[in-house]
Design an enzyme around this catalytic site. Structure first.
Site, PDB file in Angstrom:
ATOM      1  N   THR A 183      36.795  43.491  40.687  1.00 33.90           N
ATOM      2  CA  THR A 183      35.686  44.258  41.271  1.00 33.90           C
ATOM      3  C   THR A 183      35.096  45.259  40.286  1.00 33.90           C
ATOM      4  OG1 THR A 183      37.227  45.920  42.149  1.00 33.90           O
ATOM      5  CG2 THR A 183      36.678  44.029  43.576  1.00 33.90           C
ATOM      6  N   SER A 184      35.361  45.114  39.022  1.00 35.07           N
ATOM      7  CA  SER A 184      34.919  46.107  38.041  1.00 35.07           C
ATOM      8  C   SER A 184      33.411  46.122  37.849  1.00 35.07           C
ATOM      9  CB  SER A 184      35.601  45.857  36.688  1.00 35.07           C
ATOM     10  OG  SER A 184      35.204  44.608  36.157  1.00 35.07           O
TER      11      SER A 184
END
Length: 367
Positions: free
Chosen positions: A213-214
Protein backbone atom coordinates in the site's frame (compact mmCIF):
# COMPACT_ATOMS: atom_id res chain seq x y z
CA UNK A 1 -71.73 -20.27 -58.65
CA UNK A 2 -68.57 -19.34 -60.61
CA UNK A 3 -70.66 -17.87 -63.46
CA UNK A 4 -72.66 -15.78 -60.96
CA UNK A 5 -69.50 -14.39 -59.34
CA UNK A 6 -67.94 -13.69 -62.73
CA UNK A 7 -71.06 -11.95 -63.95
CA UNK A 8 -71.25 -9.82 -60.79
CA UNK A 9 -67.57 -8.89 -61.09
CA UNK A 10 -67.95 -8.02 -64.79
CA UNK A 11 -70.98 -5.87 -64.02
CA UNK A 12 -69.01 -4.07 -61.32
CA UNK A 13 -66.18 -3.34 -63.76
CA UNK A 14 -68.65 -2.08 -66.36
CA UNK A 15 -70.35 0.21 -63.83
CA UNK A 16 -66.99 1.57 -62.74
CA UNK A 17 -66.03 2.35 -66.33
CA UNK A 18 -69.31 4.06 -67.01
CA UNK A 19 -69.23 5.96 -63.72
CA UNK A 20 -65.73 7.29 -64.46
CA UNK A 21 -66.85 8.38 -67.92
CA UNK A 22 -69.81 10.29 -66.49
CA UNK A 23 -72.44 7.92 -67.85
CA UNK A 24 -74.94 5.91 -65.82
CA UNK A 25 -74.94 2.22 -66.53
CA UNK A 26 -78.29 0.79 -67.32
CA UNK A 27 -79.65 -2.64 -67.94
CA UNK A 28 -78.80 -2.49 -71.60
CA UNK A 29 -75.21 -1.52 -70.95
CA UNK A 30 -74.73 -4.35 -68.50
CA UNK A 31 -76.26 -6.75 -70.95
CA UNK A 32 -74.02 -5.44 -73.73
CA UNK A 33 -70.99 -5.84 -71.50
CA UNK A 34 -72.07 -9.37 -70.66
CA UNK A 35 -72.60 -10.23 -74.31
CA UNK A 36 -69.25 -8.77 -75.31
CA UNK A 37 -66.92 -9.96 -72.54
CA UNK A 38 -68.43 -12.64 -70.35
CA UNK A 39 -70.45 -14.80 -72.69
CA UNK A 40 -67.73 -15.53 -75.23
CA UNK A 41 -65.35 -16.30 -72.40
CA UNK A 42 -67.37 -18.67 -70.27
CA UNK A 43 -70.20 -19.85 -72.50
CA UNK A 44 -68.30 -20.59 -75.67
CA UNK A 45 -65.68 -23.06 -74.55
CA UNK A 46 -66.03 -25.21 -77.68
CA UNK A 47 -65.77 -22.26 -80.03
CA UNK A 48 -62.61 -20.49 -81.15
CA UNK A 49 -62.92 -16.78 -80.29
CA UNK A 50 -63.16 -14.48 -83.24
CA UNK A 51 -59.93 -12.69 -84.10
CA UNK A 52 -60.26 -8.98 -83.68
CA UNK A 53 -61.08 -7.38 -86.98
CA UNK A 54 -58.38 -4.94 -88.01
CA UNK A 55 -60.42 -3.19 -90.63
CA UNK A 56 -60.91 0.58 -90.22
CA UNK A 57 -64.62 0.16 -89.57
CA UNK A 58 -64.39 -2.43 -86.83
CA UNK A 59 -64.96 -1.64 -83.12
CA UNK A 60 -63.28 -3.55 -80.31
CA UNK A 61 -65.77 -2.46 -77.66
CA UNK A 62 -68.96 -3.49 -79.41
CA UNK A 63 -70.91 -3.58 -82.67
CA UNK A 64 -70.17 -0.89 -85.18
CA UNK A 65 -72.45 2.13 -84.94
CA UNK A 66 -71.47 4.42 -87.77
CA UNK A 67 -69.32 7.37 -86.92
CA UNK A 68 -68.96 6.34 -83.26
CA UNK A 69 -67.08 3.15 -84.18
CA UNK A 70 -63.54 3.13 -82.72
CA UNK A 71 -60.72 1.52 -84.69
CA UNK A 72 -59.34 -1.57 -83.05
CA UNK A 73 -55.94 -1.37 -81.40
CA UNK A 74 -54.03 -4.05 -83.24
CA UNK A 75 -50.89 -3.33 -81.27
CA UNK A 76 -52.47 -4.35 -77.97
CA UNK A 77 -54.10 -7.36 -79.52
CA UNK A 78 -50.70 -8.47 -80.76
CA UNK A 79 -49.18 -7.89 -77.33
CA UNK A 80 -51.96 -9.92 -75.75
CA UNK A 81 -51.34 -12.79 -78.14
CA UNK A 82 -47.60 -12.68 -77.52
CA UNK A 83 -48.04 -12.65 -73.75
CA UNK A 84 -50.65 -15.40 -73.71
CA UNK A 85 -48.91 -17.35 -76.52
CA UNK A 86 -52.12 -17.62 -78.53
CA UNK A 87 -53.68 -19.53 -75.65
CA UNK A 88 -56.33 -16.97 -74.89
CA UNK A 89 -57.92 -14.56 -77.38
CA UNK A 90 -60.88 -13.61 -75.25
CA UNK A 91 -62.38 -10.17 -75.78
CA UNK A 92 -62.29 -9.79 -71.99
CA UNK A 93 -58.48 -9.97 -71.90
CA UNK A 94 -58.09 -7.82 -74.99
CA UNK A 95 -60.54 -5.31 -73.56
CA UNK A 96 -58.65 -5.10 -70.28
CA UNK A 97 -55.38 -4.47 -72.16
CA UNK A 98 -57.07 -1.74 -74.17
CA UNK A 99 -58.45 -0.30 -70.93
CA UNK A 100 -54.93 -0.19 -69.50
CA UNK A 101 -53.81 1.62 -72.63
CA UNK A 102 -56.53 4.24 -72.20
CA UNK A 103 -55.76 4.85 -68.53
CA UNK A 104 -51.99 5.02 -69.00
CA UNK A 105 -51.72 6.98 -72.26
CA UNK A 106 -50.62 10.63 -72.06
CA UNK A 107 -53.31 11.74 -74.51
CA UNK A 108 -56.98 10.78 -74.60
CA UNK A 109 -58.02 12.24 -77.93
CA UNK A 110 -60.25 9.29 -78.81
CA UNK A 111 -62.26 9.52 -75.61
CA UNK A 112 -62.47 13.28 -75.50
CA UNK A 113 -63.89 13.19 -78.99
CA UNK A 114 -66.77 11.16 -77.63
CA UNK A 115 -67.32 13.61 -74.77
CA UNK A 116 -65.91 11.22 -72.15
CA UNK A 117 -63.48 12.64 -69.62
CA UNK A 118 -60.25 10.76 -68.74
CA UNK A 119 -60.31 8.54 -65.70
CA UNK A 120 -57.80 6.97 -63.33
CA UNK A 121 -57.05 3.33 -62.72
CA UNK A 122 -57.85 3.73 -59.05
CA UNK A 123 -61.37 4.88 -59.89
CA UNK A 124 -61.95 1.96 -62.25
CA UNK A 125 -60.68 -0.73 -59.93
CA UNK A 126 -60.52 0.71 -56.41
CA UNK A 127 -58.59 -2.17 -54.95
CA UNK A 128 -55.76 -1.78 -57.49
CA UNK A 129 -53.61 1.03 -56.11
CA UNK A 130 -50.74 1.52 -58.50
CA UNK A 131 -49.16 4.20 -56.34
CA UNK A 132 -48.66 1.67 -53.56
CA UNK A 133 -47.58 -1.57 -55.16
CA UNK A 134 -45.43 -0.10 -57.92
CA UNK A 135 -41.84 0.11 -56.59
CA UNK A 136 -40.85 2.75 -59.12
CA UNK A 137 -43.51 5.11 -57.82
CA UNK A 138 -41.80 5.55 -54.42
CA UNK A 139 -39.24 8.39 -54.50
CA UNK A 140 -36.19 8.68 -52.29
CA UNK A 141 -37.95 11.13 -49.98
CA UNK A 142 -41.75 11.06 -49.87
CA UNK A 143 -44.36 12.75 -47.74
CA UNK A 144 -47.91 12.43 -49.03
CA UNK A 145 -51.49 11.66 -48.06
CA UNK A 146 -52.97 8.49 -49.53
CA UNK A 147 -56.64 7.58 -49.33
CA UNK A 148 -57.04 3.87 -48.82
CA UNK A 149 -60.05 1.60 -49.08
CA UNK A 150 -59.89 -1.38 -46.75
CA UNK A 151 -61.70 -4.67 -47.16
CA UNK A 152 -64.59 -3.46 -45.05
CA UNK A 153 -65.32 -0.60 -47.42
CA UNK A 154 -64.15 2.11 -45.01
CA UNK A 155 -62.11 4.98 -46.36
CA UNK A 156 -59.13 6.11 -44.31
CA UNK A 157 -56.50 8.78 -44.93
CA UNK A 158 -53.30 7.81 -43.08
CA UNK A 159 -50.21 10.00 -43.23
CA UNK A 160 -47.51 8.02 -44.96
CA UNK A 161 -44.04 9.40 -44.64
CA UNK A 162 -40.87 7.79 -45.95
CA UNK A 163 -37.57 9.44 -45.19
CA UNK A 164 -34.24 8.09 -46.36
CA UNK A 165 -31.14 9.66 -44.86
CA UNK A 166 -28.26 10.45 -47.19
CA UNK A 167 -25.73 10.78 -44.41
CA UNK A 168 -22.61 8.72 -44.98
CA UNK A 169 -20.68 7.59 -41.97
CA UNK A 170 -17.12 8.83 -42.09
CA UNK A 171 -14.01 7.10 -40.92
CA UNK A 172 -14.27 8.71 -37.48
CA UNK A 173 -17.35 6.57 -36.71
CA UNK A 174 -15.72 3.28 -37.60
CA UNK A 175 -14.53 0.33 -35.58
CA UNK A 176 -11.56 2.22 -34.11
CA UNK A 177 -13.78 4.64 -32.21
CA UNK A 178 -16.04 1.81 -31.12
CA UNK A 179 -13.02 -0.03 -29.77
CA UNK A 180 -11.78 3.05 -27.93
CA UNK A 181 -15.20 3.79 -26.45
CA UNK A 182 -15.96 0.24 -25.41
CA UNK A 183 -16.83 -0.17 -21.74
CA UNK A 184 -17.34 -3.91 -21.39
CA UNK A 185 -15.29 -5.45 -18.59
CA UNK A 186 -14.78 -8.66 -20.57
CA UNK A 187 -13.60 -6.73 -23.61
CA UNK A 188 -11.13 -4.75 -21.51
CA UNK A 189 -9.84 -7.93 -19.94
CA UNK A 190 -9.38 -9.58 -23.33
CA UNK A 191 -7.62 -6.53 -24.73
CA UNK A 192 -5.37 -6.39 -21.67
CA UNK A 193 -4.47 -10.07 -21.95
CA UNK A 194 -3.43 -9.69 -25.56
CA UNK A 195 -1.45 -6.51 -24.91
CA UNK A 196 0.38 -7.81 -21.86
CA UNK A 197 1.23 -11.09 -23.57
CA UNK A 198 2.87 -9.15 -26.38
CA UNK A 199 4.80 -6.86 -24.05
CA UNK A 200 5.75 -9.40 -21.41
CA UNK A 201 9.48 -9.35 -20.83
CA UNK A 202 10.05 -7.37 -24.00
CA UNK A 203 12.70 -4.70 -24.50
CA UNK A 204 10.02 -1.99 -24.74
CA UNK A 205 7.83 -2.54 -21.70
CA UNK A 206 7.32 -4.80 -18.73
CA UNK A 207 4.23 -5.57 -16.61
CA UNK A 208 4.46 -5.32 -12.84
CA UNK A 209 2.14 -5.97 -9.91
CA UNK A 210 1.77 -3.69 -6.87
CA UNK A 211 2.59 -5.72 -3.71
CA UNK A 212 1.93 -3.12 -0.98
CA UNK A 213 0.00 0.00 0.00
CA UNK A 214 3.00 2.33 -0.24
CA UNK A 215 1.59 4.05 -3.36
CA UNK A 216 -1.94 4.70 -2.13
CA UNK A 217 -4.14 6.37 -3.30
CA UNK A 218 -2.54 6.29 -6.76
CA UNK A 219 -2.00 2.52 -6.84
CA UNK A 220 -3.56 -0.15 -4.64
CA UNK A 221 -2.48 -3.65 -3.72
CA UNK A 222 -3.07 -6.01 -6.63
CA UNK A 223 -3.08 -3.31 -9.29
CA UNK A 224 -1.00 -4.16 -12.33
CA UNK A 225 0.89 -1.63 -14.37
CA UNK A 226 3.01 -1.49 -17.49
CA UNK A 227 6.42 0.14 -17.23
CA UNK A 228 7.92 1.46 -20.45
CA UNK A 229 11.70 1.21 -20.85
CA UNK A 230 12.32 3.49 -23.80
CA UNK A 231 11.99 7.11 -22.64
CA UNK A 232 15.00 7.07 -20.32
CA UNK A 233 17.27 6.28 -23.23
CA UNK A 234 16.55 9.79 -24.52
CA UNK A 235 16.11 11.80 -21.31
CA UNK A 236 16.81 11.68 -17.62
CA UNK A 237 14.15 10.76 -15.06
CA UNK A 238 12.02 13.72 -14.02
CA UNK A 239 10.23 14.76 -10.86
CA UNK A 240 6.73 13.21 -10.54
CA UNK A 241 7.65 10.15 -12.61
CA UNK A 242 6.52 6.86 -11.07
CA UNK A 243 9.47 4.53 -11.55
CA UNK A 244 10.08 0.82 -11.12
CA UNK A 245 13.57 0.00 -9.94
CA UNK A 246 15.72 -2.79 -8.64
CA UNK A 247 16.87 -2.82 -5.05
CA UNK A 248 19.75 -0.35 -4.57
CA UNK A 249 23.09 -1.59 -3.18
CA UNK A 250 22.33 -0.42 0.34
CA UNK A 251 19.26 -2.67 0.48
CA UNK A 252 21.15 -5.59 -0.99
CA UNK A 253 23.63 -5.19 1.83
CA UNK A 254 20.77 -5.52 4.28
CA UNK A 255 19.42 -8.77 2.91
CA UNK A 256 17.37 -7.78 -0.15
CA UNK A 257 17.87 -9.58 -3.45
CA UNK A 258 18.99 -7.89 -6.65
CA UNK A 259 15.82 -9.27 -8.26
CA UNK A 260 13.56 -7.42 -5.82
CA UNK A 261 11.63 -4.65 -7.55
CA UNK A 262 10.11 -1.51 -6.01
CA UNK A 263 7.83 1.22 -7.27
CA UNK A 264 8.02 4.83 -6.00
CA UNK A 265 7.62 8.42 -7.19
CA UNK A 266 10.53 10.74 -7.89
CA UNK A 267 10.27 13.89 -5.77
CA UNK A 268 13.73 15.38 -6.36
CA UNK A 269 16.47 15.04 -8.95
CA UNK A 270 20.25 15.29 -8.83
CA UNK A 271 21.56 18.50 -7.28
CA UNK A 272 18.43 19.13 -5.15
CA UNK A 273 18.20 19.45 -1.38
CA UNK A 274 15.34 17.53 0.22
CA UNK A 275 13.95 17.76 3.75
CA UNK A 276 10.74 17.08 5.68
CA UNK A 277 9.65 19.67 8.21
CA UNK A 278 6.37 20.14 10.08
CA UNK A 279 4.68 17.46 8.03
CA UNK A 280 5.64 19.03 4.69
CA UNK A 281 8.07 18.06 1.98
CA UNK A 282 10.53 20.76 1.00
CA UNK A 283 12.75 20.68 -2.07
CA UNK A 284 15.35 23.43 -2.21
CA UNK A 285 13.49 25.17 0.66
CA UNK A 286 10.24 25.13 -1.31
CA UNK A 287 7.12 23.42 0.04
CA UNK A 288 5.74 20.92 -2.46
CA UNK A 289 1.96 20.95 -2.87
CA UNK A 290 1.19 17.41 -3.97
CA UNK A 291 -2.44 16.55 -4.73
CA UNK A 292 -1.73 12.81 -4.75
CA UNK A 293 -0.80 12.82 -1.03
CA UNK A 294 -3.79 12.41 1.29
CA UNK A 295 -2.28 13.14 4.70
CA UNK A 296 0.58 15.16 6.20
CA UNK A 297 3.92 13.46 6.78
CA UNK A 298 4.28 12.32 10.40
CA UNK A 299 8.09 12.16 10.46
CA UNK A 300 10.97 14.63 10.25
CA UNK A 301 13.98 14.43 7.95
CA UNK A 302 17.10 16.54 7.96
CA UNK A 303 18.11 18.22 4.67
CA UNK A 304 19.66 15.66 2.31
CA UNK A 305 21.60 16.36 -0.85
CA UNK A 306 20.89 14.34 -4.01
CA UNK A 307 24.20 13.61 -5.76
CA UNK A 308 24.73 13.39 -9.51
CA UNK A 309 23.40 10.22 -11.03
CA UNK A 310 20.80 9.81 -8.29
CA UNK A 311 17.16 10.69 -7.64
CA UNK A 312 15.13 10.92 -4.44
CA UNK A 313 12.03 8.69 -4.35
CA UNK A 314 9.09 8.52 -1.93
CA UNK A 315 5.85 6.57 -1.84
CA UNK A 316 2.56 8.46 -2.22
CA UNK A 317 1.50 6.93 1.09
CA UNK A 318 4.29 8.78 2.84
CA UNK A 319 3.72 7.42 6.32
CA UNK A 320 3.70 3.75 5.23
CA UNK A 321 6.42 3.60 2.62
CA UNK A 322 9.94 2.21 2.74
CA UNK A 323 11.76 4.67 0.51
CA UNK A 324 14.60 7.18 0.18
CA UNK A 325 13.90 8.80 3.52
CA UNK A 326 14.96 5.44 5.03
CA UNK A 327 17.84 4.35 2.81
CA UNK A 328 18.87 7.47 0.87
CA UNK A 329 18.89 8.51 -2.82
CA UNK A 330 18.35 5.96 -5.60
CA UNK A 331 20.94 5.38 -8.34
CA UNK A 332 19.44 6.16 -11.76
CA UNK A 333 21.06 3.04 -13.22
CA UNK A 334 18.81 0.88 -11.03
CA UNK A 335 15.66 2.25 -12.66
CA UNK A 336 13.98 -0.33 -14.91
CA UNK A 337 11.33 1.88 -16.43
CA UNK A 338 8.59 4.42 -15.98
CA UNK A 339 5.12 3.27 -14.98
CA UNK A 340 2.67 4.76 -17.44
CA UNK A 341 -0.46 2.60 -17.58
CA UNK A 342 -2.62 0.59 -15.18
CA UNK A 343 -4.22 -2.33 -16.99
CA UNK A 344 -5.72 -4.20 -14.05
CA UNK A 345 -8.38 -4.34 -12.69
CA UNK A 346 -10.47 -3.51 -15.78
CA UNK A 347 -12.66 -1.09 -13.82
CA UNK A 348 -9.60 1.05 -13.05
CA UNK A 349 -7.85 0.99 -16.41
CA UNK A 350 -6.15 4.37 -16.86
CA UNK A 351 -2.85 6.12 -17.31
CA UNK A 352 -0.96 7.04 -14.14
CA UNK A 353 1.17 9.85 -15.50
CA UNK A 354 1.19 13.02 -13.46
CA UNK A 355 0.60 15.74 -16.04
CA UNK A 356 1.76 18.63 -13.87
CA UNK A 357 4.77 20.28 -15.49
CA UNK A 358 7.88 20.67 -13.37
CA UNK A 359 8.07 24.34 -14.29
CA UNK A 360 4.53 24.86 -13.02
CA UNK A 361 4.81 23.25 -9.61
CA UNK A 362 2.29 24.46 -7.13
CA UNK A 363 4.97 25.45 -4.70
CA UNK A 364 4.90 28.07 -2.00
CA UNK A 365 8.07 29.82 -0.87
CA UNK A 366 8.78 29.59 2.81
CA UNK A 367 8.61 33.04 4.32
Amino acid sequence: MAIRVTFTYSSYVARSIASSAGTRVGTGDVRSCFETWVRPRFCGHNQIPDIVDKSPGSNTWGPSSGPRARPASSMYSTIAREILEEGCKSPLVLGMISLMNLTGAPQFSGMTGLGISPFKTSSVIPFLRGSKWMPCSIPATLSTDIAEVDRGGKVCDPKVKLELSDKVSNGGNGWVNKLLNICSEDAKAAFTAVTVSLLFRSALAEPKSIPSTSMLPTLDVGDRVIAEKVSYFFRKPEVSDIVIFKAPPILVEHGYSCADVFIKRIVASEGDWVEVCDGKLLVNDTVQAEDFVLEPIDYEMEPMFVPEGYVFVLGDNRNKSFDSHNWGPLPIKNIIGRSVFRYWPPSKVSDIIHHEQVSQKRAVDVS
